[in-house]
Design a protein around this motif. Structure first.
Motif, PDB file in Angstrom:
ATOM      1  N   THR A  81       0.819  -1.159  -0.210  1.00 21.85           N
ATOM      2  CA  THR A  81       0.096  -0.092  -0.022  1.00 21.85           C
ATOM      3  C   THR A  81       1.008   1.349  -0.061  1.00 21.85           C
ATOM      4  N   LEU A  82       0.409   2.102  -0.460  1.00 19.72           N
ATOM      5  CA  LEU A  82       0.799   3.435  -0.447  1.00 19.72           C
ATOM      6  C   LEU A  82      -0.133   4.605   0.522  1.00 19.72           C
ATOM      7  N   THR A  83       0.194   5.594   1.655  1.00 20.90           N
ATOM      8  CA  THR A  83       0.245   5.969   2.368  1.00 20.90           C
ATOM      9  C   THR A  83      -0.341   7.518   1.877  1.00 20.90           C
ATOM     10  N   LEU A  84      -1.583   8.129   2.276  1.00 22.79           N
ATOM     11  CA  LEU A  84      -2.025   8.820   2.281  1.00 22.79           C
ATOM     12  C   LEU A  84      -2.701  10.126   3.170  1.00 22.79           C
ATOM     13  N   TRP A  85      -2.322  11.480   2.693  1.00 20.35           N
ATOM     14  CA  TRP A  85      -3.430  12.034   3.837  1.00 20.35           C
ATOM     15  C   TRP A  85      -4.176  12.877   2.946  1.00 20.35           C
ATOM     16  N   ARG A  86      -5.036  13.206   3.305  1.00 15.94           N
ATOM     17  CA  ARG A  86      -6.343  14.175   3.341  1.00 15.94           C
ATOM     18  C   ARG A  86      -7.064  14.998   4.396  1.00 15.94           C
ATOM     19  N   PRO A  87      -6.407  16.498   4.477  1.00 14.91           N
ATOM     20  CA  PRO A  87      -6.664  17.254   5.110  1.00 14.91           C
ATOM     21  C   PRO A  87      -8.165  17.524   4.155  1.00 14.91           C
ATOM     22  N   THR A  88      -8.719  18.145   5.563  1.00 15.09           N
ATOM     23  CA  THR A  88     -10.983  17.896   5.467  1.00 15.09           C
ATOM     24  C   THR A  88     -11.210  18.581   6.442  1.00 15.09           C
ATOM     25  N   VAL A 140      -9.672  25.463   9.302  1.00 13.13           N
ATOM     26  CA  VAL A 140     -10.099  26.618  10.282  1.00 13.13           C
ATOM     27  C   VAL A 140     -10.648  27.057   9.915  1.00 13.13           C
ATOM     28  N   PRO A 141     -10.031  28.471   8.922  1.00 12.07           N
ATOM     29  CA  PRO A 141     -10.434  29.783   8.709  1.00 12.07           C
ATOM     30  C   PRO A 141     -11.735  29.086   8.310  1.00 12.07           C
ATOM     31  N   ALA A 142     -12.008  28.883   7.530  1.00 12.34           N
ATOM     32  CA  ALA A 142     -13.517  28.370   6.197  1.00 12.34           C
ATOM     33  C   ALA A 142     -14.251  27.583   7.098  1.00 12.34           C
ATOM     34  N   SER A 143     -13.807  26.959   7.879  1.00  8.69           N
ATOM     35  CA  SER A 143     -14.823  26.713   8.828  1.00  8.69           C
ATOM     36  C   SER A 143     -15.373  25.952  10.487  1.00  8.69           C
ATOM     37  N   GLY A 144     -14.364  26.640  10.849  1.00  6.72           N
ATOM     38  CA  GLY A 144     -13.788  26.313  12.164  1.00  6.72           C
ATOM     39  C   GLY A 144     -13.303  25.572  12.124  1.00  6.72           C
ATOM     40  N   VAL A 145     -12.825  23.860  11.761  1.00  9.58           N
ATOM     41  CA  VAL A 145     -12.198  23.220  11.585  1.00  9.58           C
ATOM     42  C   VAL A 145     -11.316  22.601  11.493  1.00  9.58           C
ATOM     43  N   GLY A 146     -10.300  21.561  10.994  1.00 14.48           N
ATOM     44  CA  GLY A 146     -10.141  21.346   9.631  1.00 14.48           C
ATOM     45  C   GLY A 146      -9.236  20.078  10.659  1.00 14.48           C
ATOM     46  N   TYR A 147      -9.791  18.636   9.522  1.00 13.24           N
ATOM     47  CA  TYR A 147      -8.992  17.433  10.080  1.00 13.24           C
ATOM     48  C   TYR A 147      -8.107  17.098   8.881  1.00 13.24           C
ATOM     49  N   VAL A 148      -6.941  16.045   9.747  1.00 10.72           N
ATOM     50  CA  VAL A 148      -6.458  15.378   8.932  1.00 10.72           C
ATOM     51  C   VAL A 148      -6.677  14.162   8.670  1.00 10.72           C
ATOM     52  N   THR A 149      -6.960  13.536   7.666  1.00 11.70           N
ATOM     53  CA  THR A 149      -7.303  11.924   7.567  1.00 11.70           C
ATOM     54  C   THR A 149      -5.718  10.964   7.445  1.00 11.70           C
ATOM     55  N   ARG A 150      -6.008  10.171   7.522  1.00 10.45           N
ATOM     56  CA  ARG A 150      -4.942   8.477   6.594  1.00 10.45           C
ATOM     57  C   ARG A 150      -5.476   7.849   6.215  1.00 10.45           C
ATOM     58  N   GLY A 207      -8.821  -0.918   4.244  1.00  4.65           N
ATOM     59  CA  GLY A 207      -8.209  -0.474   5.443  1.00  4.65           C
ATOM     60  C   GLY A 207      -9.819   0.162   5.616  1.00  4.65           C
ATOM     61  N   GLN A 208      -9.573   1.242   6.872  1.00  4.93           N
ATOM     62  CA  GLN A 208     -10.750   2.617   6.942  1.00  4.93           C
ATOM     63  C   GLN A 208      -9.868   3.897   7.233  1.00  4.93           C
ATOM     64  N   ILE A 209     -10.290   5.193   6.883  1.00  7.77           N
ATOM     65  CA  ILE A 209      -9.606   6.211   6.310  1.00  7.77           C
ATOM     66  C   ILE A 209      -9.919   6.160   8.092  1.00  7.77           C
ATOM     67  N   SER A 210      -9.179   6.673   9.025  1.00  3.94           N
ATOM     68  CA  SER A 210      -8.353   7.715  10.427  1.00  3.94           C
ATOM     69  C   SER A 210      -8.553   8.975  10.204  1.00  3.94           C
ATOM     70  N   VAL A 211      -8.428   9.489  11.337  1.00  8.50           N
ATOM     71  CA  VAL A 211      -8.922  10.318  11.666  1.00  8.50           C
ATOM     72  C   VAL A 211      -7.537  11.051  12.279  1.00  8.50           C
ATOM     73  N   VAL A 212      -6.472  11.655  12.207  1.00  5.79           N
ATOM     74  CA  VAL A 212      -5.064  10.997  12.631  1.00  5.79           C
ATOM     75  C   VAL A 212      -4.898  13.086  13.501  1.00  5.79           C
ATOM     76  N   HIS A 213      -5.704  14.024  12.961  1.00  5.93           N
ATOM     77  CA  HIS A 213      -5.325  14.901  13.365  1.00  5.93           C
ATOM     78  C   HIS A 213      -6.439  16.398  13.364  1.00  5.93           C
ATOM     79  N   GLU A 214      -6.506  17.046  14.434  1.00  6.56           N
ATOM     80  CA  GLU A 214      -7.829  17.819  14.748  1.00  6.56           C
ATOM     81  C   GLU A 214      -7.487  18.893  15.163  1.00  6.56           C
ATOM     82  N   PHE A 215      -7.687  20.133  14.678  1.00  6.37           N
ATOM     83  CA  PHE A 215      -7.770  21.735  14.600  1.00  6.37           C
ATOM     84  C   PHE A 215      -8.514  22.623  14.710  1.00  6.37           C
ATOM     85  N   ARG A 216      -8.570  23.853  15.943  1.00 11.77           N
ATOM     86  CA  ARG A 216     -10.215  23.974  16.271  1.00 11.77           C
ATOM     87  C   ARG A 216      -8.882  25.336  16.073  1.00 11.77           C
TER      88      ARG A 216
END
Length: 114
Positions: free
Chosen positions: A4-11, A55-65, A105-114
């Protein structure tokens, strides 16, 4: 075992809710103004986007892996979208459903910013 290749997605929260509704197994279809799905290959870059844009756009930002089948991922050349560490895969919106089928596998949240 599948390589596999590990990818991240800010969302933001709206996209994350759609991922949650999928059982953490798929990214939602792109909106008409979003012709490309951009997962990133660098966690630090994903953190910067989540923190500085989401965070500026919606008050919270997540990083998924998540993991994608390595052989399948090779159909999407790595794109350098700026600096040396700003690297992404560019997945055309019309191919996202197939891309989702190759998530391992599954998409997981690894970081959360507010």
């Amino acid at each position: 075992m599948t390589e596999t290749l590990t990818l991240w997605r800010p969302t933001g929260p709206a996209e994350l809710e759609l991922v949650r509704a999928s059982g953490w197994t798929a990214w939602p279809p792109r909106l008409p103004e979003q012709p490309i799905f951009y997962p990133v290959l660098n966690e630090e870059y994903a953190i910067k986007i989540a923190r500085d844009w989401n965070v500026p756009a919606s008050g919270v930002g997540y990083v998924t892996r998540f993991e994608i089948n390595l052989e399948f991922s090779r159909r999407y050349p790595v794109q350098q979208a700026g600096g040396r560490d700003i690297i992404e895969l560019w997945v055309p919106a019309e191919e996202l459903e197939e891309f989702n089928r190759h998530i391992v596998g599954q998409i997981s949240v690894v970081h959360e910013f507010r």
